[in-house]
Design a protein around this motif. Structure first.
Motif, PDB file in Angstrom:
ATOM      1  N   ARG A  61       0.850  -1.195   0.000  1.00 30.62           N
ATOM      2  CA  ARG A  61       0.000   0.000   0.000  1.00 30.62           C
ATOM      3  C   ARG A  61       0.878   1.235   0.000  1.00 30.62           C
ATOM      4  O   ARG A  61       1.894   1.309   0.687  1.00 30.62           O
ATOM      5  N   ASP A  88      -9.551   1.745   9.818  1.00 35.44           N
ATOM      6  CA  ASP A  88      -9.542   1.039   8.534  1.00 35.44           C
ATOM      7  C   ASP A  88     -10.209   1.843   7.427  1.00 35.44           C
ATOM      8  O   ASP A  88      -9.756   1.814   6.282  1.00 35.44           O
ATOM      9  N   ASP A  89     -11.280   2.567   7.743  1.00 27.65           N
ATOM     10  CA  ASP A  89     -11.957   3.375   6.723  1.00 27.65           C
ATOM     11  C   ASP A  89     -11.021   4.452   6.185  1.00 27.65           C
ATOM     12  O   ASP A  89     -10.962   4.689   4.969  1.00 27.65           O
ATOM     13  N   TRP A  90     -10.288   5.134   7.081  1.00 25.20           N
ATOM     14  CA  TRP A  90      -9.353   6.162   6.645  1.00 25.20           C
ATOM     15  C   TRP A  90      -8.271   5.545   5.763  1.00 25.20           C
ATOM     16  O   TRP A  90      -7.944   6.066   4.699  1.00 25.20           O
ATOM     17  N   LEU A  91      -7.709   4.430   6.208  1.00 19.26           N
ATOM     18  CA  LEU A  91      -6.661   3.770   5.434  1.00 19.26           C
ATOM     19  C   LEU A  91      -7.166   3.335   4.069  1.00 19.26           C
ATOM     20  O   LEU A  91      -6.460   3.462   3.063  1.00 19.26           O
ATOM     21  N   ASP A  92      -8.387   2.828   4.011  1.00 21.10           N
ATOM     22  CA  ASP A  92      -8.929   2.364   2.731  1.00 21.10           C
ATOM     23  C   ASP A  92      -9.103   3.495   1.723  1.00 21.10           C
ATOM     24  O   ASP A  92      -9.061   3.263   0.521  1.00 21.10           O
ATOM     25  N   THR A  93      -9.290   4.715   2.180  1.00 27.33           N
ATOM     26  CA  THR A  93      -9.460   5.847   1.261  1.00 27.33           C
ATOM     27  C   THR A  93      -8.167   6.616   1.012  1.00 27.33           C
ATOM     28  O   THR A  93      -8.131   7.474   0.131  1.00 27.33           O
ATOM     29  N   HIS A  94      -7.098   6.315   1.777  1.00 30.82           N
ATOM     30  CA  HIS A  94      -5.838   7.041   1.649  1.00 30.82           C
ATOM     31  C   HIS A  94      -4.635   6.152   1.316  1.00 30.82           C
ATOM     32  O   HIS A  94      -3.494   6.633   1.308  1.00 30.82           O
ATOM     33  N   ARG A  95      -4.856   4.891   1.058  1.00 28.51           N
ATOM     34  CA  ARG A  95      -3.782   3.963   0.688  1.00 28.51           C
ATOM     35  C   ARG A  95      -4.183   3.241  -0.582  1.00 28.51           C
ATOM     36  O   ARG A  95      -5.346   2.850  -0.753  1.00 28.51           O
ATOM     37  N   ASP A  97      -2.722   0.768  -4.272  1.00 33.69           N
ATOM     38  CA  ASP A  97      -1.664  -0.017  -4.901  1.00 33.69           C
ATOM     39  C   ASP A  97      -0.780   0.989  -5.650  1.00 33.69           C
ATOM     40  O   ASP A  97      -1.179   2.143  -5.875  1.00 33.69           O
TER      41      ASP A  97
END
Length: 135
Positions: A61, A88-95, A97
């Motif tokens: 990521r 997890d929500d923040w990471l999913d929108t800011h990380r 491939d």
């Protein structure tokens, strides 16, 4: 003609034979962890302030960064919180491939503004400085 009866030496064996690494010593891991994306030439006086970086954050990521902010999937910039505060929500929108992160950084790079100056302004000023230096 090379002797086909012996197996080829590995890079590790060659390096040990040359004394570059000691037998039993762990082999260092080398990994690229940061890309710089900018519309300005790398040797430009202002290029560093207009750059965006794509930085590795583990587990395949990547974060798209500009100073202490991270680009979200929706194109907005947020300050990067402490790791303990990221859910997890923040990471999913800011990380992302790597391919997605580089694509987003390339899309955002022409839109960077510094102290009211756009990338187009910076390129124009660099051109003016170059022309003044020639004449």
């Amino acid at each position: 003609m090379p002797d086909q009866s012996k197996p080829a030496m590995t890079m590790r064996e060659i390096r040990e034979g040359l004394g570059h690494v000691q037998a039993g010593q762990p082999e260092p891991i080398v990994q690229a962890t940061r890309y710089t994306v900018s519309c300005l030439p790398e040797d430009g006086i202002d290029s560093h302030v207009f750059e965006i970086t794509v930085e590795y954050r583990g587990h395949d990521r990547w974060a798209v960064k500009r100073h202490s902010q991270c680009l979200a999937a929706d194109g907005t910039w947020d300050y990067e919180m402490r790791p303990s505060e990221r859910d997890d929500d923040w990471l999913d929108t800011h990380r992302f491939d790597l391919d997605t992160a580089l694509k987003l950084a390339k899309e955002a790079a022409p839109k960077v503004t510094v102290n009211g100056f756009t990338v187009a302004d910076a390129l124009r000023m660099a051109q003016e400085r170059a022309e003044a230096g020639r004449g």
